[in-house]
Design a protein around this motif. Structure first.
Motif, short mmCIF file in Angstrom:
data_model
loop_
_atom_site.label_atom_id
_atom_site.label_comp_id
_atom_site.label_asym_id
_atom_site.label_seq_id
_atom_site.Cartn_x
_atom_site.Cartn_y
_atom_site.Cartn_z
N THR A 94 -9.65 9.29 -32.90
CA THR A 94 -8.46 9.70 -32.16
C THR A 94 -7.98 11.07 -32.64
N THR A 95 -7.80 12.00 -31.72
CA THR A 95 -7.35 13.34 -32.07
C THR A 95 -5.85 13.49 -31.82
N LYS A 96 -5.26 14.47 -32.50
CA LYS A 96 -3.86 14.80 -32.26
C LYS A 96 -3.66 15.21 -30.80
N GLU A 97 -4.63 15.93 -30.27
CA GLU A 97 -4.54 16.41 -28.88
C GLU A 97 -4.49 15.25 -27.89
N ILE A 98 -5.32 14.24 -28.08
CA ILE A 98 -5.37 13.14 -27.12
C ILE A 98 -4.10 12.29 -27.19
N VAL A 99 -3.42 12.32 -28.35
CA VAL A 99 -2.17 11.56 -28.51
C VAL A 99 -0.99 12.33 -27.94
N THR A 100 -0.92 13.63 -28.23
CA THR A 100 0.28 14.39 -27.90
C THR A 100 0.18 15.21 -26.62
N ASN A 101 -1.03 15.63 -26.24
CA ASN A 101 -1.18 16.49 -25.06
C ASN A 101 -2.58 16.33 -24.47
N PRO A 102 -2.86 15.18 -23.85
CA PRO A 102 -4.22 14.91 -23.34
C PRO A 102 -4.67 15.97 -22.35
N PRO A 103 -5.92 16.40 -22.42
CA PRO A 103 -6.44 17.38 -21.46
C PRO A 103 -6.29 16.88 -20.02
N LYS A 104 -6.05 17.82 -19.13
CA LYS A 104 -5.82 17.47 -17.72
C LYS A 104 -7.09 17.57 -16.88
N LYS A 105 -8.23 17.77 -17.51
CA LYS A 105 -9.49 17.90 -16.78
C LYS A 105 -9.83 16.59 -16.08
N SER A 106 -10.56 16.71 -14.98
CA SER A 106 -10.89 15.54 -14.16
C SER A 106 -11.69 14.50 -14.95
N SER A 107 -12.53 14.96 -15.90
CA SER A 107 -13.35 14.03 -16.67
C SER A 107 -12.46 13.10 -17.50
N TYR A 108 -11.36 13.62 -18.03
CA TYR A 108 -10.43 12.80 -18.80
C TYR A 108 -9.64 11.87 -17.88
N ILE A 109 -9.20 12.41 -16.79
CA ILE A 109 -8.41 11.61 -15.84
C ILE A 109 -9.27 10.46 -15.30
N ASN A 110 -10.52 10.77 -14.96
CA ASN A 110 -11.41 9.73 -14.45
C ASN A 110 -11.67 8.65 -15.49
#
Length: 257
Positions: free
Chosen positions: A122-138
């Motif tokens: 688990t990264t700090k980024e995924i906890v506090t500001n998840p990327p908005k790219k389609s791969s993450y959303i999907n």
């Protein structure tokens, strides 16, 4: 290897332990599974000379219920004190998912941690500001329309597909027994503790090996798990990469010895 407990005012953490050197510490995700059971296909491939410590968090796996509210730092300190009592000469940490958050705290307090293997930690980024790219959303929406019963069967199929029949039955029974238990209260503490801690990252001197699905590779390249010596391995499409590829994880542990 034998089972024991870390007994403290917070509760009883179940551990599986074998004395040896280096000491390899296994940290699971925030699931209902027992750590030793799900990492067993890896552990069985390691040399007998290695020390092993697999820890279940409170309310998870075969650990007891938390006796009071606690913070991630408090539980980490209990782990650190116990590990110090073993007097390991050298430590390798293998962590999946939320286990990475515990791993950073252990590595910051235990100077003899020399190596880290992260399995989609688990990264700090995924906890506090998840990327908005389609791969993450999907990825997040993949099972959004599934009922609780459907998800239960999906997880059971994952277990059946990736473990021997006897071990799969054991893991599934542990999971069923934990159906009403949870460490969700720690999720709130995770974001709080990450945000207030400027030193929340692995020491630069630690060898870091990260296994991830390809779409998350850039996230890990800029993450707190990147050190002066980092190897990134991209494959699969499954968060539980150690279930599917135990040989690859065991191979890298053996290379670090």
């Amino acid at each position: 290897m034998h089972n024991s407990v870390i007994d403290s005012s917070l509760g009883k953490n179940k551990i599986s332990i074998k004395i040896g050197n280096p000491l390899v510490i296994f940290l699971n995700g925030a699931d209902s599974f027992d750590t030793e059971q799900t990492f067993r296909p890896i552990i069985e491939k390691l040399p007998n000379s290695l020390g092993i410590l697999a820890i279940d968090y409170l309310n998870v796996g075969l650990s007891g219920l938390a006796q009071k509210d606690y913070t991630l730092e408090e539980q980490s300190e209990e782990f650190i004190n116990f590990i110090k009592s073993l007097h390991p000469k050298r430590i390798i940490i293998v962590a999946h998912s939320i286990g990475g958050i515990y791993a950073i705290r252990l590595a910051n307090k235990l100077s003899n941690v020399t190596d880290f293997i992260g399995i989609e930690p688990t990264t700090k980024e995924i906890v506090t500001n998840p990327p908005k790219k389609s791969s993450y959303i999907n990825a997040m929406q993949k099972y959004a329309d599934k009922t609780a019963k459907e998800m239960e069967m999906i997880v059971k199929n994952w277990i059946d597909d990736n473990f021997s029949k006897s071990l799969a039955n054991l893991i599934w029974q542990t999971s069923l027994n934990n159906g009403k238990r949870s460490i969700n209260h720690i999720a709130i503490d995770i974001e709080k503790s990450i945000n207030k801690n400027d030193k929340y990252k692995l020491r630069k001197s630690i060898k870091s090996i990260i296994f991830t699905e390809p779409f998350r590779s850039a996230e890990y390249s800029r993450s707190e798990y990147k050190t002066d010596d980092t190897d990134l391995y991209k494959f699969g499409n499954f968060h539980y990469l150690h279930w599917k590829y135990p040989d690859k994880i065991a191979e890298k542990i053996i290379e670090l010895i």
